[in-house]
Design an enzyme around this catalytic site. Structure first.
Site, short mmCIF file in Angstrom:
data_model
loop_
_atom_site.label_atom_id
_atom_site.label_comp_id
_atom_site.label_asym_id
_atom_site.label_seq_id
_atom_site.Cartn_x
_atom_site.Cartn_y
_atom_site.Cartn_z
N ARG A 43 -1.49 -11.95 -5.43
CA ARG A 43 -2.30 -10.66 -4.78
C ARG A 43 -3.70 -10.86 -5.68
NH1 ARG A 43 -0.99 -4.42 -5.80
NH2 ARG A 43 -2.85 -4.17 -4.74
N ARG A 44 -4.79 -10.41 -4.89
CA ARG A 44 -6.28 -10.07 -5.72
C ARG A 44 -6.72 -11.37 -6.34
NH1 ARG A 44 -5.37 -4.14 -8.34
NH2 ARG A 44 -6.11 -3.03 -6.37
N TYR A 97 0.51 9.48 0.79
CA TYR A 97 1.04 10.39 1.64
C TYR A 97 -0.22 11.49 2.16
CZ TYR A 97 5.24 8.56 0.77
OH TYR A 97 6.52 7.48 0.28
N HIS A 105 2.67 -5.03 2.76
CA HIS A 105 3.06 -3.79 2.86
C HIS A 105 2.16 -2.79 3.17
CE1 HIS A 105 5.14 0.08 1.84
NE2 HIS A 105 4.45 -0.02 0.87
N PHE A 106 1.04 -2.76 2.57
CA PHE A 106 0.17 -1.63 2.58
C PHE A 106 -0.63 -1.78 3.89
CE2 PHE A 106 -2.39 -3.38 -1.13
CZ PHE A 106 -3.50 -3.59 -0.59
N HIS A 107 -0.74 -3.06 4.45
CA HIS A 107 -1.42 -3.06 5.62
C HIS A 107 -0.58 -2.65 6.92
CE1 HIS A 107 -4.42 -5.48 3.32
NE2 HIS A 107 -5.43 -4.88 4.25
N HIS A 146 0.55 7.48 -5.70
CA HIS A 146 1.33 7.68 -4.59
C HIS A 146 1.38 8.67 -3.93
CE1 HIS A 146 4.41 5.21 -2.48
NE2 HIS A 146 4.91 6.67 -2.24
FE1 HAS Z 1 4.02 2.01 -0.29
C1 HAS Z 1 3.11 0.23 -2.84
C2 HAS Z 1 7.23 2.10 -1.75
C3 HAS Z 1 5.30 4.23 2.17
C4 HAS Z 1 0.79 2.60 0.75
N1 HAS Z 1 2.27 1.32 -0.82
C5 HAS Z 1 2.15 0.56 -2.03
C6 HAS Z 1 0.61 0.37 -2.07
C7 HAS Z 1 0.08 1.11 -1.27
C8 HAS Z 1 1.15 1.58 -0.56
C9 HAS Z 1 -1.52 1.15 -0.66
O1 HAS Z 1 8.50 1.61 -4.36
C10 HAS Z 1 0.02 -0.45 -3.14
C11 HAS Z 1 -0.83 -0.12 -4.41
C12 HAS Z 1 -1.34 -1.18 -5.13
O2 HAS Z 1 -2.64 -1.36 -4.76
O3 HAS Z 1 -0.65 -1.57 -6.06
N2 HAS Z 1 5.87 3.02 0.14
C13 HAS Z 1 7.04 2.78 -0.56
C14 HAS Z 1 8.15 3.43 0.21
C15 HAS Z 1 7.38 4.25 1.16
C16 HAS Z 1 5.90 3.72 1.27
C17 HAS Z 1 9.52 3.78 -0.28
N3 HAS Z 1 3.14 3.18 1.12
C18 HAS Z 1 3.84 4.10 1.94
C19 HAS Z 1 2.69 4.57 3.02
C20 HAS Z 1 1.82 4.04 2.34
C21 HAS Z 1 1.87 3.01 1.45
C22 HAS Z 1 3.13 5.58 4.16
C23 HAS Z 1 0.20 4.48 2.99
C24 HAS Z 1 -0.26 5.36 3.84
N4 HAS Z 1 4.90 1.15 -1.98
C25 HAS Z 1 6.04 1.48 -2.40
C26 HAS Z 1 6.25 0.89 -3.86
C27 HAS Z 1 5.32 0.12 -4.12
C28 HAS Z 1 4.23 0.65 -2.94
C29 HAS Z 1 7.46 0.84 -4.50
C30 HAS Z 1 4.87 -0.51 -5.43
C31 HAS Z 1 5.33 -1.84 -5.47
C32 HAS Z 1 4.79 -2.61 -6.31
O4 HAS Z 1 5.59 -3.56 -7.23
O5 HAS Z 1 3.63 -2.42 -6.88
C33 HAS Z 1 8.27 5.23 2.38
O6 HAS Z 1 7.68 6.29 2.39
C34 HAS Z 1 8.27 4.40 3.73
C35 HAS Z 1 9.25 5.38 4.42
C36 HAS Z 1 9.08 4.92 5.90
C37 HAS Z 1 9.95 4.49 6.85
C38 HAS Z 1 9.51 4.14 8.08
C39 HAS Z 1 9.90 5.09 9.24
C40 HAS Z 1 9.63 4.43 10.54
C41 HAS Z 1 8.93 5.00 11.54
C42 HAS Z 1 8.29 4.41 12.90
C43 HAS Z 1 9.47 4.73 13.99
C44 HAS Z 1 8.95 4.10 15.15
C45 HAS Z 1 9.38 4.45 16.37
C46 HAS Z 1 8.72 3.45 17.44
C47 HAS Z 1 10.04 5.68 16.82
C48 HAS Z 1 11.39 4.56 6.32
C49 HAS Z 1 8.48 6.76 11.17
C50 HAS Z 1 9.93 2.75 18.02
C51 HAS Z 1 9.20 1.71 18.96
C52 HAS Z 1 9.85 0.44 19.14
C53 HAS Z 1 9.10 -0.55 20.11
C54 HAS Z 1 11.14 0.11 18.51
#
Ligand code: HAS
Length: 566
Positions: A442-443, A229, A379-381, A225
C-alpha cells in the site's frame, strides 16, 4: 422525498445557516479529495511514471485524499448531522457556542489544508512519525478536534433538560446513536491530543530533536480504531432510524439499535493494537487480548445485518412482497421518491465484504499475510468509502434540499449514483484484495517501479490488480461526478418552499423496554475499565523498551532532515 406523516420543523436561521455551511463546505472540498483518489489509481496502476502531477507530489496528493475524505468531510458531517438530530428531537442549542465550535473547525481545516498544499506536510492521514509535518498541520487538526468537542458539549445541557422534562421516557434512538458517536470520539481523541501536543508539536517546532515512534503510534491507534466507529455510528443512526421508513416498513427491534450503540461505546477503543500486530515492543499476550476484543466489537454489526434485513423485509412485505426470497423484489431500489433507499442499501451490501475482511484482519496470524499491503485500502474502501460515504453524501443532499426548500434535481441520475459507486468500489477493491494477497504494497507510487515495465522491479503478477484498480477507480470517479452534478444543480436551483428541518423517523415493530440499554452510565464505566485493562500493560511495555528516538523525515529523502535547515 416527502413520505407520509413526516415531522417538519422551523429552525433558527443561524442554526440553519451553520448546518448548511457545515455540509456544503466539506462537500465542495471532496472534489479535491476525490480527484486525488483517481490520481492514486493512475499512479499505482502505472499510467503515470512521475513523482508529481500539476505541481502536487504523490504523497502530498495521498495526504490530501485521506485528510479531506476521511477526517475533514466526516467530522464536519458528523457535527452537522448531530446538530440536526439534537435540534429535531430535543430542542434549541446555544448558538454562540455553536459558532465558536464552527469557527475553530473552519480555522483548523484551513490551517491544515494550507500546510498540506505548501508541500511541507505530506505525512498521510495517519501522520506517523518519523514523517514530520509543519506545525500548522498538527495545530490545524487539533483545532478541528477541539471544535467538534465543543459542539458535543453544546448538546449536553439540551439533553439533560429534555431528560428532566420527559422523566421515564426513552431517549429517542437517533439521539442515543449520536451521543454514542461523540462519546467514542471523545474517548478516541484524548490519546491523539496527547500524541500531538506532547510528542509531535514540540518535535515539529524543533524544540526536541527526536520522537518516541512506538509510543506515538500506539497513541495514534488508540485513536485510530475508535475513529472508524465514530464514522460508522452516524451511518448506523441513519440505518436504524431512517432505512426502515424509507423501505416502507418499521424498525424490527428498537432494543437492537440501543444495544449496538452502547456496545460500540464499550468495545470501540480497547482494540487499537490490532493495527500493530507486527509492531515490536508489545508482547503477543496483549496483541491477542486486542484481537479478542476486536471479535467482540464486530458483534453489533453482525446483529445489525439481521435487524436491517428484517426491517427491510417488513417494508417489502407491506408493499406486497411474498415468499421466502420474493420480497427482495419489492424494495424501492430505483424509486425516485425514496431515493435515499439506494444510498443506504448499497452501503449495507458493500459492508458485507468490508466487514468480513475486517474480521480476517483481526485474526492475528492472518493479518501477517496482508498487513501493509493493498488489501488494507480494499478493506477500508468497503467500510468508510462504502456504507459511511454513501450514507453521508445521501444525507448531505437530503438535508441541504430540505433546509433550503429545494427539489432534488435530475432525480433519475441521482437514483443511480449509489449503484454506480458500488459497481466501481467492488471492482476496485477486488483488484486491491487480489494484489494485497499477493504482497502488493500500500502507499507506494508503483508507477515508478512495480507497474513500470521499464523498471527492473516490474511485477508482472500484479497485472490483474492493476487493471481492476483502474476500471473500478474510474467508475467510482464517474459516480462521484454524477453526485456532484445532482448536488450542485439542486443547490443552485430556485427554492420551492420555505426550508425546514426534516428527518425520516421509523416506528419500531418491537419496541422493547430493556433498562440495561437505557442509561449510558454502566457502559461508560465498562469502557473506562476495559481501556485501563487493555492499554496499561502495552503502554508500560512501550515505555520500558529502549528504542532510540527518531529524527524527522520527509517522504522524498532517505536521510533524516537537518533540523537547523528544515
Ligand atoms: Fe477496519 C484497518 C478490523 C470495521 C476502517 N479499518 C482499517 C483501516 C481503516 C478501517 C480505515 O483487525 C486502515 C487503517 C490504516 O490506514 O492502516 N475493521 C476491522 C473489524 C471491523 C472493522 C473487525 N474498519 C471497520 C469499519 C471501518 C474500518 C466500520 C470504517 C468505517 N480494520 C480491522 C483491522 C485493521 C483494520 C484488524 C488493521 C489491519 C492491519 O494490518 O493494519 C468490524 O467492525 C467489522 C464488522 C462488520 C460486519 C459486517 C456486518 C454487515 C452488515 C451488512 C448487512 C447487509 C445487508 C444487506 C442486510 C461483521 C451490517 C443484504 C443485501 C444483500 C443483497 C444480500
Amino acid at each position: 422525498m416527502d413520505l407520509p406523516d413526516e415531522r417538519k420543523i422551523d429552525i433558527e436561521p443561524g442554526l440553519k445557516r451553520m448546518i448548511l455551511i457545515d455540509l456544503i463546505f466539506p462537500t465542495a472540498l471532496l472534489i479535491l479529495g476525490i480527484y486525488h483518489g483517481l490520481m492514486q489509481v493512475l499512479y499505482r496502476a502505472g499510467h503515470i511514471h512521475t513523482r508529481k502531477v500539476l505541481g502536487l507530489e504523490y504523497y502530498q496528493g495521498l495526504t490530501l485524499h485521506g485528510v479531506v475524505n476521511a477526517i475533514v468531510f466526516t467530522t464536519f458531517f458528523a457535527v452537522a448531522f448531530g446538530y440536526a438530530v439534537i435540534r429535531f428531537y430535543l430542542g434549541r442549542v446555544n448558538m454562540k457556542v455553536a459558532w465558536l465550535s464552527f469557527g475553530l473547525m473552519m480555522a483548523g481545516t484551513l490551517l491544515a489544508a494550507g500546510a498540506i498544499l505548501s508541500g511541507t506536510s505530506s505525512v498521510l492521514y495517519t501522520f506517523y512519525p518519523p514523517l514530520r509535518a509543519h506545525p500548522a498541520f498538527y495545530i490545524g487538526l487539533t483545532l478541528v478536534v477541539v471544535g467538534s468537542w465543543i459542539a458535543f458539549f453544546n448538546w449536553l445541557p439540551v439533553y439533560f433538560s429534555w431528560k428532566r422534562e420527559h422523566r421515564g421516557e426513552k431517549v429517542p434512538l437517533a439521539v442515543v446513536g449520536i451521543f454514542a458517536a461523540f462519546i467514542v470520539w471523545l474517548i478516541a481523541t484524548i490519546p491523539v491530543a496527547i500524541e500531538i501536543i506532547f510528542l509531535l508539536i514540540p518535535w515539529s517546532f524543533g524544540w526536541v530533536g527526536t520522537v518516541n515512534v512506538p509510543l506515538a503510534r500506539m497513541l495514534f491507534w488508540f485513536f485510530g480504531h475508535p475513529l472508524v466507529y465514530f464514522w460508522l455510528l452516524p451511518t448506523y443512526v441513519m440505518y436504524y432510524t431512517m432505512l426502515p421508513k424509507v423501505s416502507g416498513g418499521r424498525l424490527f427491534s428498537d432494543f437492537a439499535g440501543r444495544f449496538t450503540f452502547m456496545w460500540l461505546i464499550l468495545y470501540s477503543a480497547p482494540v487499537g493494537i490490532h493495527h500493530q500486530f507486527t509492531e515490536p515492543g508489545i508482547s503477543s499476550t496483549w496483541k491477542f487480548v486486542h484481537a479478542f476484543f476486536t471479535m467482540l466489537v464486530a458483534v453489533p454489526s453482525f446483529a445489525t445485518a439481521f435487524v436491517m434485513a428484517a426491517s427491510m423485509e417488513l417494508g417489502a412485505r407491506e408493499r406486497g412482497g411474498r415468499g421466502l426470497m420474493g420480497w427482495w423484489k419489492q424494495l424501492p431500489y430505483t424509486d425516485t421518491t425514496r431515493w435515499l433507499f439506494g444510498y443506504f442499501f448499497c452501503g449495507l451490501f458493500i459492508f458485507i465484504f468490508g466487514g468480513v475482511t475486517g474480521v480476517i484482519n483481526a485474526s492475528y496470524n492472518l493479518d501477517n499475510v496482508i498487513h501493509n499491503t493493498s488489501w488494507l485500502p480494499a478493506h477500508f474502501h468497503q467500510t468508510v468509502a462504502g456504507p459511511v460515504f454513501l450514507s453521508y453524501i445521501g444525507m448531505t443532499l437530503f438535508l441541504v434540499a430540505k433546509l433550503t426548500g429545494k427539489e432534488i434535481k435530475l432525480p433519475r441520475l441521482n437514483v443511480w449514483v449509489p449503484y454506480v459507486w458500488t459497481l466501481g468500489i467492488m471492482i476496485f477493491s477486488t483488484g486491491l484484495f487480489i494484489g494485497g494477497a499477493g504482497g502488493e504494497p500500500r502507499r507506494t507510487n508503483m508507477g515508478l517501479t512495480y507497474t513500470n515495465p521499464q523498471s527492473p522491479l516490474y511485477h508482472q503478477d500484479w497485472q490483474a490488480a492493476r487493471i481492476l484498480g483502474t476500471i473500478g477507480g474510474t467508475i467510482m470517479t464517474v459516480a462521484a461526478l454524477m453526485f456532484f452534478i445532482v448536488f450542485f444543480v439542486t443547490l443552485f436551483s430556485r427554492s420551492r418552499r420555505t426550508g425546514k428541518l426534516e428527518l425520516l423517523v421509523s416506528q419500531a415493530y418491537h419496541d422493547e423496554n430493556v433498562r440495561a440499554v437505557q442509561s449510558f452510565t454502566p457502559w461508560l464505566a465498562g469502557a473506562a475499565l476495559l481501556l485501563f485493562v487493555a492499554y496499561t500493560p502495552p503502554i508500560v511495555q512501550t515505555l520500558r523498551s529502549n528504542f532510540p528516538g527518531a529524527a524527522p523525515f520527509t517522504p522524498d529523502r532517505p536521510t533524516p532532515l537537518n533540523l537547523s535547515h528544515p
